[in-house]
Design an enzyme around this catalytic site. Structure first.
Site, short mmCIF file in Angstrom:
data_model
loop_
_atom_site.label_atom_id
_atom_site.label_comp_id
_atom_site.label_asym_id
_atom_site.label_seq_id
_atom_site.Cartn_x
_atom_site.Cartn_y
_atom_site.Cartn_z
N ALA A 188 -18.23 10.32 15.59
CA ALA A 188 -17.41 11.23 16.40
C ALA A 188 -17.59 10.93 17.88
O ALA A 188 -16.62 10.80 18.63
CB ALA A 188 -17.80 12.69 16.12
N TYR B 205 1.16 -1.08 -14.60
CA TYR B 205 2.44 -0.37 -14.49
C TYR B 205 3.43 -0.91 -15.55
O TYR B 205 3.10 -1.80 -16.33
CB TYR B 205 3.01 -0.52 -13.08
CG TYR B 205 2.24 0.25 -12.02
CD1 TYR B 205 2.22 1.64 -12.04
CD2 TYR B 205 1.54 -0.41 -11.02
CE1 TYR B 205 1.52 2.36 -11.06
CE2 TYR B 205 0.84 0.30 -10.04
CZ TYR B 205 0.84 1.69 -10.07
OH TYR B 205 0.16 2.39 -9.11
N MET C 149 0.88 -1.19 0.00
CA MET C 149 0.00 0.00 0.00
C MET C 149 0.89 1.21 0.00
O MET C 149 1.74 1.33 0.88
CB MET C 149 -0.77 0.09 1.32
CG MET C 149 -2.01 -0.67 1.43
SD MET C 149 -3.42 0.16 0.72
CE MET C 149 -3.49 1.74 1.48
N ALA D 11 -8.78 0.61 -15.74
CA ALA D 11 -9.97 -0.23 -15.97
C ALA D 11 -11.21 0.49 -15.45
O ALA D 11 -11.14 1.21 -14.45
CB ALA D 11 -9.81 -1.56 -15.25
N HIS E 45 -5.11 0.17 -13.54
CA HIS E 45 -5.69 1.36 -12.90
C HIS E 45 -6.67 2.08 -13.83
O HIS E 45 -7.55 2.79 -13.36
CB HIS E 45 -4.60 2.32 -12.45
CG HIS E 45 -3.91 1.86 -11.19
ND1 HIS E 45 -4.57 1.29 -10.14
CD2 HIS E 45 -2.61 1.89 -10.84
CE1 HIS E 45 -3.71 0.98 -9.18
NE2 HIS E 45 -2.51 1.32 -9.59
N GLU F 150 -1.43 -4.29 -12.52
CA GLU F 150 -2.12 -3.00 -12.34
C GLU F 150 -1.83 -1.98 -13.45
O GLU F 150 -2.13 -0.81 -13.33
CB GLU F 150 -1.75 -2.41 -10.97
CG GLU F 150 -2.71 -2.60 -9.83
CD GLU F 150 -3.07 -4.03 -9.41
OE1 GLU F 150 -2.34 -4.99 -9.76
OE2 GLU F 150 -4.10 -4.19 -8.77
N LYS G 183 -20.44 18.89 -13.44
CA LYS G 183 -20.63 17.45 -13.20
C LYS G 183 -21.27 17.18 -11.85
O LYS G 183 -20.83 17.74 -10.83
CB LYS G 183 -19.25 16.80 -13.28
CG LYS G 183 -19.25 15.31 -13.24
CD LYS G 183 -17.89 14.76 -13.65
CE LYS G 183 -16.83 14.91 -12.57
NZ LYS G 183 -15.56 14.27 -12.88
N ARG H 251 4.12 -10.06 -8.74
CA ARG H 251 2.69 -9.67 -8.76
C ARG H 251 2.24 -9.69 -10.21
O ARG H 251 2.71 -8.88 -11.02
CB ARG H 251 2.54 -8.29 -8.12
CG ARG H 251 1.14 -7.77 -8.08
CD ARG H 251 0.52 -7.96 -6.70
NE ARG H 251 -0.78 -7.33 -6.65
CZ ARG H 251 -1.00 -6.13 -6.13
NH1 ARG H 251 0.00 -5.45 -5.60
NH2 ARG H 251 -2.20 -5.64 -6.12
N GLY I 160 -20.07 16.32 12.94
CA GLY I 160 -20.99 17.19 12.20
C GLY I 160 -21.48 18.35 13.04
O GLY I 160 -21.79 19.43 12.51
N LYS J 200 -25.67 23.96 -8.86
CA LYS J 200 -24.37 24.26 -9.49
C LYS J 200 -24.36 23.76 -10.92
O LYS J 200 -24.93 22.71 -11.22
CB LYS J 200 -23.24 23.52 -8.76
CG LYS J 200 -22.77 24.17 -7.50
CD LYS J 200 -21.57 23.45 -6.92
CE LYS J 200 -21.90 22.10 -6.33
NZ LYS J 200 -22.74 22.08 -5.16
P1 NAP Z 1 -23.29 17.94 0.53
O1 NAP Z 1 -22.29 17.02 0.01
O2 NAP Z 1 -22.86 19.23 1.09
O3 NAP Z 1 -24.36 18.18 -0.62
C1 NAP Z 1 -25.46 18.99 -0.45
C2 NAP Z 1 -26.21 19.13 -1.76
O4 NAP Z 1 -27.31 19.96 -1.54
C3 NAP Z 1 -25.39 19.71 -2.85
O5 NAP Z 1 -25.62 18.98 -4.03
C4 NAP Z 1 -25.91 21.14 -2.99
O6 NAP Z 1 -25.86 21.43 -4.36
C5 NAP Z 1 -27.31 21.04 -2.46
N1 NAP Z 1 -27.74 22.24 -1.71
C6 NAP Z 1 -27.04 22.95 -0.81
N2 NAP Z 1 -27.78 23.96 -0.33
C7 NAP Z 1 -28.97 23.88 -0.93
C8 NAP Z 1 -30.15 24.64 -0.86
N3 NAP Z 1 -30.25 25.70 -0.04
N4 NAP Z 1 -31.18 24.30 -1.64
C9 NAP Z 1 -31.10 23.24 -2.47
N5 NAP Z 1 -30.01 22.49 -2.59
C10 NAP Z 1 -28.95 22.79 -1.82
O7 NAP Z 1 -24.14 17.26 1.67
P2 NAP Z 1 -24.68 15.79 1.79
O8 NAP Z 1 -25.04 15.19 0.52
O9 NAP Z 1 -25.73 15.91 2.82
O10 NAP Z 1 -23.47 15.02 2.36
C11 NAP Z 1 -22.94 15.43 3.58
C12 NAP Z 1 -21.56 14.82 3.80
O11 NAP Z 1 -21.69 13.44 3.89
C13 NAP Z 1 -20.58 15.16 2.73
O12 NAP Z 1 -19.54 15.89 3.30
C14 NAP Z 1 -20.09 13.86 2.27
O13 NAP Z 1 -18.68 13.80 2.39
C15 NAP Z 1 -20.64 12.83 3.22
N6 NAP Z 1 -21.16 11.70 2.47
C16 NAP Z 1 -20.42 11.17 1.48
C17 NAP Z 1 -20.91 10.12 0.78
C18 NAP Z 1 -20.12 9.52 -0.34
O14 NAP Z 1 -19.03 9.92 -0.64
N7 NAP Z 1 -20.65 8.55 -1.03
C19 NAP Z 1 -22.14 9.62 1.06
C20 NAP Z 1 -22.88 10.19 2.07
C21 NAP Z 1 -22.38 11.23 2.77
P3 NAP Z 1 -26.22 22.87 -4.97
O15 NAP Z 1 -25.83 23.86 -3.94
O16 NAP Z 1 -25.44 22.93 -6.24
O17 NAP Z 1 -27.68 22.81 -5.24
#
Ligand code: NAP
Ligand code: SF4
Length: 679
Positions: free
Chosen positions: A387, A169, A29, A257, A255, A167, A571, A217, A656, A568
């Site tokens: 937390a 490389y 790793m 893939a 990588h 992988e 993507k 490997r 949080g 936004k």
């Molecule tokens: P987030 O990542 O901050 O996304 C919030 C979404 O809500 C964004 O798409 C934002 O896009 C939209 N938003 C923000 N303010 C808004 C408003 N006033 N009105 C309408 N849309 C609004 O929050 P989250 O999805 O709740 O996730 C929280 C945390 O959990 C993240 O930090 C993430 O790291 C973690 N998490 C990660 C994963 C993963 O990686 N698979 C899964 C679950 C949770 P716009 O502002 O563009 O509309």
């Protein structure tokens, strides 16, 4: 005492000139500690794993020369001066009765620098640099560099080397026409293309003698369209055995893939069947790899005759005592790698030091230690998400008295929602680990207890840790009180029925999670290997080159018609994990989820959701859906902070409740543990 539940896993492996204690390899790793002068930290990191009983450790990759480094100033072993630094590592591991091999990694065209070299001048899709095609004598120089590196590794006290041939490389690049279009003796038909690895192993064996481990490997399934055929892979493996390798380790996928190979949604042991195919072809021991994170999974793989050893890389970050706990019938105490990549690979790709989401001590062994306190205190921890639980555990481990308050009927906070997402089943293991540790550490748990500030003040705690988490952000959309509207909590926790056509507001981690949850009816493909392989078009490499057949992908039938939205432009899912975000996007694409950015939410009504685009609010139209799910982010919940602080009680806010926008388990566990380590 050895646990008889894992007789094969814990059995020694006789290599003739030496014996490994058991069948667990700590797989290579890259942690970032290999680069620069961090040998003391590496020594502590590996020594802890050796103490935990692992059979053989393989280091992260070291380049045999500068051009072969994965990035500028990547760790290398090319001089005697570097040898003496490596001795710190080998001595530390041997002092713990461990064994360690050094991986020799030449990055070839995957190198992230302008000096990269490769068989042909063909740029990889994952780096911006086009490699220089080596001349015939240039190839010879690379072989010589491998041999020199192995000899120096022996001088440094390593028990062996792993020659990285998979992988995608450098070595792997010689094997397939995808990257090797040479017309000299290093290109042409397969017997010519495979000359490079065979020469490297042969000449390395000559240089290091017979009593030194050489692991090769080998890419057993390339997962790229024009990868090797199985017959070619077998031909290579036999030649590698004859050339003098001690062990063959399994590499899965290049990588570049487009099939997930190690992410959490990959079924456990998903590729052990590939190694099993090779078992009948060679006589030297074989190691299998990928998504083996529990002793029971490893034992099953070995008992099915898939391999002689198992490679666990990330699981060794998560719990250095993995083997010891298996031996001592304490497998339920293992801190299991959930394959999230968030603190390891995502860090590597962001050029940051690796650690582990579930174990922030990983790679921080010299600075983060949970030392017994000399003056035990009484703490309350409010909230049992990641937390709160990690703070409670470390406080208790250090000798403090801890009361853990939780408003819900079970421990875990938001982890209880994560675990229901298809492909995130590993969160069950994380919860199991925390619950077991809390039991063992005698933390006093108070469930169903929404504790009030006055309760905490009158109990005269020496300190209160506020880990009360978050509340969903109110997006304040006209008409959002409509019965069509649900929050992600209604969907994931309360299991409120959801209609067939859905719009999801917000495309962060939770928006993606909700989409994946709603796409799936019935059990997750992660729990059904055949279904999962078919979904990604993975086939037997005897049938198709590289074991991949895009035209044979069989996506599941989506349970719903979903539209995922964000305001936004750009993507969707851009903020998801570096190494896993593409998988979530691919799953949604495969299941025909419409992903739309740059919208304004105008109104919600009986017709569904009215959206428009851009500042000029162009093209307003209704998205006709049965339900609209709000996943618009979170706000911190910390209303206990002010009254407690006013009463003069030391208050600490974590997770949080501290920073809601970065609400994730990695930050939460790290913050909770570090706070508790210093209180
Ligand atoms: P987030 O990542 O901050 O996304 C919030 C979404 O809500 C964004 O798409 C934002 O896009 C939209 N938003 C923000 N303010 C808004 C408003 N006033 N009105 C309408 N849309 C609004 O929050 P989250 O999805 O709740 O996730 C929280 C945390 O959990 C993240 O930090 C993430 O790291 C973690 N998490 C990660 C994963 C993963 O990686 N698979 C899964 C679950 C949770 P716009 O502002 O563009 O509309
Ligand atoms: Fe496993 Fe995640 Fe830790 Fe990496 S960060 S070792 S994937 S649990």
């Amino acid at each position: 005492m050895t646990d008889t539940n894992y007789p094969r896993l814990l059995a020694p492996l006789d290599l003739g000139f030496t014996e490994l204690k058991n069948r667990v390899l700590m797989g290579s790793m890259h942690t970032g500690l290999e680069d620069g002068n961090k040998h003391e930290r590496l020594a502590a990191y590996f020594a802890e794993r050796a103490r935990g009983g692992v059979g053989l450790i393989v280091t992260g990759g070291y380049a045999p020369n500068r051009v072969g480094g994965v990035k500028p100033f990547a760790g290398k072993l090319t001089t005697q001066k570097e040898v003496s630094r490596h001795r710190l590592i080998t001595r530390a591991v041997h002092a713990e009765d461990g064994k360690i091999a050094m991986q020799i990694l030449h990055a070839g065209r995957y190198a992230y620098h302008p000096l990269s070299v490769a068989p042909s001048r063909i740029r990889s899709p994952i780096t911006p640099f086009t490699p220089r095609a080596l001349s015939t004598s240039g190839v010879e120089k690379q072989i010589a560099a491998f041999v020199r590196c192995a000899r120096l590794a022996r001088d440094a006290g390593y028990d062996g080397v792993e020659i990285m041939g998979s992988e995608g490389y450098f070595i792997n690049e010689f094997l397939v026409t995808h990257t090797n279009q040479r017309t000299d003796e290093w290109g042409g038909d397969f017997s010519q293309r495979m000359r490079l690895p065979v020469e490297i192993v042969e000449r390395t064996r000559e240089a290091v003698g017979t009593d030194f481990i050489i692991i090769y490997r080998l890419s057993m399934i390339d997962l790229i369209p024009d990868g090797n055929r199985w017959a070619e892979t077998v031909m290579l493996a036999k030649a590698i055995e004859s050339a003098g390798a001690t062990i063959i380790n399994t590499g899965i996928g290049w990588h570049e893939a487009r099939v997930p190979t190690i992410a959490t949604s990959v079924p456990r042991g998903a590729f052990a069947w590939v190694t099993k195919k090779m078992k009948q072809e060679v006589t030297i021991p074989l190691i299998t790899s990928n998504r083996i994170n529990l002793p029971a999974t490893a034992e099953q793989i070995l008992s099915e005759g898939c391999a002689d050893m198992v490679s666990l890389a990330r699981p060794m970050l998560a719990d250095p005592d993995f083997v010891k706990k298996a031996q001592e019938s304490r497998a339920d105490e293992i801190n299991v790698c959930i394959a999230c990549n968030q603190a390891c690979l995502d860090h590597t790709f962001a050029n940051k030091m690796s650690t582990c989401l579930v174990n922030p001590r990983a790679c921080n062994e010299t600075e983060l230690n949970y030392i017994a306190t000399k003056s035990p205190l009484r703490f309350a921890v409010v909230g049992s998400g990641p937390a709160g639980m990690s703070a409670a555990l470390v406080l208790s481990e250090r000798g403090h008295e801890v009361d853990l308050f939780e408003a819900a009927a079970e421990l875990g906070g938001q982890l209880n929602m994560a675990k229901v997402i298809p492909g995130k089943e590993e969160f069950h293991e994380m919860l199991r680990y925390f619950r077991r540790q809390i039991e063992l550490k005698s933390v006093a748990i108070h469930l169903n207890k929404r504790v009030a500030a006055n309760d905490l003040i009158s109990a005269t705690y020496d300190g209160v840790v506020i880990a009360t988490g978050v509340v969903p952000r109110d997006p304040d959309i006209e008409g959002q009180e409509h019965p069509k509207v649900l929050s992600y909590i209604d969907v994931l926790r309360e299991r409120v029925p959801v209609g067939k056509r859905v719009a999801i507001i917000g495309a962060g981690g939770i928006g993606f999670d909700v989409a994946e949850f709603l796409l799936q009816d019935g059990e997750s493909p992660t729990l059904h290997l055949d279904q999962w392989l078919a979904e990604w078009g993975v086939v037997d490499p005897s049938e198709e080159r590289g074991g991949i057949a895009a035209n044979r992908m069989q996506p599941r039938v989506p349970a719903r018609e979903i539209t995922l939205l964000q305001r936004k432009i750009g993507k969707l899912g851009a903020g998801l994990g570096k190494t896993t975000g593409w998988i979530h996007r691919a799953i949604l694409q495969m299941n025909d989820v419409r992903m739309i950015g740059g919208v304004n939410y105008e109104r919600i009504g009986d017709e569904g959701l009215l959206v428009s685009y851009g500042e000029k609010r162009k093209d307003p139209h209704w998205i006709d859906v049965d339900n609209i799910i709000l996943c618009a982010g979170q706000l911190p919940l910390r209303d206990l902070q002010e009254p407690l602080a006013s009463a003069g009680i030391p208050v600490y806010v974590v997770g949080g409740a501290d920073v809601a926008t970065e609400l994730d388990a990695k930050r939460a566990i790290d913050q909770g543990s570090r706070l508790a380590a210093r209180l």
